[in-house]
Write an enzyme that holds these catalytic residues in place. Structure first.
Site, PDB file in Angstrom:
ATOM      1  N   SER A 139       0.844  -1.195   0.000  1.00  0.00           N
ATOM      2  CA  SER A 139       0.000   0.000   0.000  1.00  0.00           C
ATOM      3  C   SER A 139       0.877   1.242   0.000  1.00  0.00           C
ATOM      4  O   SER A 139       2.043   1.192   0.419  1.00  0.00           O
ATOM      5  CB  SER A 139      -0.890   0.007   1.248  1.00  0.00           C
ATOM      6  N   TYR A 152      -1.550  -0.396  10.331  1.00  0.00           N
ATOM      7  CA  TYR A 152      -1.679  -0.763   8.920  1.00  0.00           C
ATOM      8  C   TYR A 152      -0.407  -0.384   8.169  1.00  0.00           C
ATOM      9  O   TYR A 152       0.133  -1.183   7.386  1.00  0.00           O
ATOM     10  CB  TYR A 152      -2.893  -0.063   8.310  1.00  0.00           C
TER      11      TYR A 152
END
EC number: 1.-.-.-
Length: 251
Positions: A139, A152
Site C-alpha cells: 500500500s 496498517y
C-alpha cells in the site's frame, strides 16, 4: 500478457482488487485458485470466472492460520503453483494510542504472517518446478505516513521488506518477487464506508483532495499492475515496488 497454462493463487479474491485480478488472470488463460475467508464470496468469484469460460477453484482458508493447507490444496487441485498473489489484508483505523495490542496482533497476523507463510510454502513448490512469481499487495501506507493508519502502515512496510528479502534470496531459483502499492482505490469496501458516512460527498472530496490526479484509483488499474508484475514480459523485474496511487507518493 498471456498466462496460458499458469496456475495462480490469489488470497482475498472474494471481492475488491483480488477478485478483479482473478478475473483478469482467467481472461488471459490462467487457472485461478480463489482463496477467501468468506466461502460465499469466494465461490461467487469462481462462478463468475467459470461463466466466462475460465477455470477456477475455491480454496477456503484464513491466511493467518491455514497458509500451508492453502498452498497444498492449490497444488493438489491444479498440479502446480506458478504465481502467488498475497492480496488478503485488513485495514484497522487509529493512531498508536487508539490501537490495542489485540489490533496490532490481528493486523500483523493477516497482513504479514499470512504472506510470510504463504510465500514460504509457495517457494518450496516453485523451487521444485524451476521458478515462479510472488506478488505482494502492499500500500502507499507502507511508503508514506497516512493519518490514523498506524499499525496498517507498519504491516504494509513490513511487506515491502519481505518482498526485497525474498527477491534476493530466491533469484537463483528463477523466482521473482515484486510488490504493488495501491493508493486509495474505489473498492466495494471503501465505497460502502463512504456511503455510510454522515456526509459522503464531503468524505469523498477529502479523500481525493490529497491525490494529484484528484480521483480514486480503479480496481482494474491496480489489478493490471499485479498482472504486469507477474507476467513473463517483466522477466527482468524482481525486488521492485510499483506505485499505483495517482501521484500521492510523489509529493
Amino acid at each position: 500478457m498471456n498466462f496460458q497454462g499458469k496456475v495462480v493463487l490469489i488470497t482475498g479474491a472474494g471481492s475488491g482488487i483480488g477478485k478483479k485480478a482473478a478475473v483478469m488472470f482467467a481472461e488471459r488463460g490462467a487457472k485461478v485458485a480463489i482463496n477467501d475467508i468468506s466461502e460465499e464470496k469466494g465461490k461467487e468469484t469462481v462462478e463468475l470466472i467459470k461463466s466466462m469460460g475460465g477455470e477456477a477453484a475455491f480454496i477456503f482458508g484464513d491466511v493467518a492460520k491455514d497458509a500451508e493447507q492453502i498452498v497444498k490444496k492449490t497444488v493438489e487441485t491444479f498440479g502446480r503453483l506458478d504465481i502467488l498473489v498475497n492480496n488478503a489484508g485488513i485495514v484497522p483505523y487509529g493512531n498508536i494510542e487508539e490501537t490495542s495490542e489485540e489490533d496490532f496482533d490481528k493486523t500483523m497476523a493477516v497482513n504479514v504472517k499470512g504472506p510470510f507463510l504463504l510465500s514460504k510454502y509457495a517457494v518450496e513448490q516453485m523451487k521444485k518446478q524451476g521458478g515462479g512469481v510472488i506478488v505482494n499487495v502492499s500500500s502507499e501506507a507502507g511508503l508514506i505516513g497516512i493519518p490514523r493508519r498506524c499499525v496498517y502502515s507498519v504491516s504494509k512496510a513490513a511487506l515491502l521488506g519481505l518482498t526485497r528479502s525474498l527477491a534476493v534470496d530466491y533469484v537463483d531459483y528463477g523466482i521473482r518477487v515484486n510488490a504493488v502499492c495501491p493508493g486509495t482505490t474505489q473498492s466495494e469496501g471503501l465505497m460502502a464506508r463512504v456511503k455510510a458516512s454522515p456526509n459522503p460527498e464531503e468524505l469523498l472530496k477529502k479523500m481525493t483532495s490529497r491525490i494529484p490526479m484528484k480521483r480514486l484509483g480503479k480496481e482494474e488499474e491496480i489489478a493490471f499492475a499485479i498482472l504486469f508484475a507477474a507476467c513473463d514480459e517483466a522477466g527482468f523485474m524482481t525486488g521492485s515496488i510499483i506505485n499505483i496511487d495517482g501521484g500521492s507518493t510523489a509529493v
